[in-house]
Design an enzyme around this catalytic site. Structure first.
Site, PDB file in Angstrom:
ATOM      1  N   ASP A 162       0.855  -1.190   0.000  1.00 52.21           N
ATOM      2  CA  ASP A 162       0.000   0.000   0.000  1.00 52.21           C
ATOM      3  C   ASP A 162       0.887   1.236   0.000  1.00 52.21           C
ATOM      4  OD1 ASP A 162      -2.338  -1.467   0.061  1.00 52.21           O
ATOM      5  OD2 ASP A 162      -2.490  -1.444   2.244  1.00 52.21           O
ATOM      6  N   ASP A 176      -7.125  -1.560  -4.393  1.00 45.34           N
ATOM      7  CA  ASP A 176      -8.209  -1.210  -3.472  1.00 45.34           C
ATOM      8  C   ASP A 176      -9.147  -0.202  -4.116  1.00 45.34           C
ATOM      9  OD1 ASP A 176      -7.057  -2.834  -1.530  1.00 45.34           O
ATOM     10  OD2 ASP A 176      -5.887  -1.184  -0.674  1.00 45.34           O
TER      11      ASP A 176
END
Length: 203
Positions: A162, A176
């Protein structure tokens, strides 16, 4: 999986109740008066659209993670919009937005099941908006599943990369984002009464 297929259903066949068919539903796009698929492969075009969207979403996620790992990992966060948005590379063993880090294997299995369901339901797809939505879901699920399989600490336990860090919010990635956008689009299509097979519910 069978329940998901039941929800998607098969294209409705209009009968003698009227041009819109039973229960006020319009015939599915790409279907003739007898409910049969018209020549021209419109169904195949929707599947192609799904695949194109999925591949683009997957490649964008994969390339962005490769750059982040090579350039940003173990470095100070990079400010994009001051304190409002930064790029900050982290490894996330949980679900999207860092949720449930103790259940990495479970989230891996869920992602795999989602991919299988989307692939199986694609053969009943006659709606372009639904093709885009499912393509976003498929690409995002594949992106994070790739991390789960190939990244440390091991197969099916890998931590997802991330790096998008808005102020006062969880850190996430492009996979995401694709999953969330696909989900939002599905909700909108459902409220509008548009089914994946191209039929429209009339209120």
């Amino acid at each position: 999986m069978a329940e998901a297929e039941r929800i998607i259903g098969t294209p409705d066949i209009p009968d003698a109740e009227g041009p819109d068919g039973p229960e006020g539903r319009q015939p599915a796009e790409g279907h003739g008066p007898a409910g049969e698929v018209e020549p021209g492969g419109r169904g195949r075009k929707k599947i192609l659209a799904l695949l194109v969207v999925a591949v683009l979403a997957y490649l964008l996620d994969l390339i962005s993670k490769m750059i982040v790992v090579a350039k940003l990992e173990h470095q100070e966060p990079v400010e994009i919009l001051g304190d409002w948005l930064k790029f900050d590379a982290i490894r996330n063993a949980g679900a999207a937005f860092g949720i449930g880090e103790a259940f990495t294997v479970i989230f891996t299995v869920i992602a795999a099941v989602v991919i299988v369901v989307i692939v199986r339901l694609a053969r009943k797809l006659y709606s372009l908006p639904w093709a885009i939505a499912l393509g976003l879901l498929l690409g995002g699920a594949l992106g994070n599943l790739t991390d789960r399989i190939f990244r440390a600490p091991g197969v099916f336990k890998g931590a997802v990369v991330d790096f998008i860090a808005p102020a006062h919010f969880a850190v996430f990635n492009l996979a995401d984002s694709a999953i969330v956008c696909g989900g939002i689009l599905i909700v909108i299509l459902s409220f509008k009464g548009l089914d994946p097979d191209g039929t429209v519910h009339k209120d």
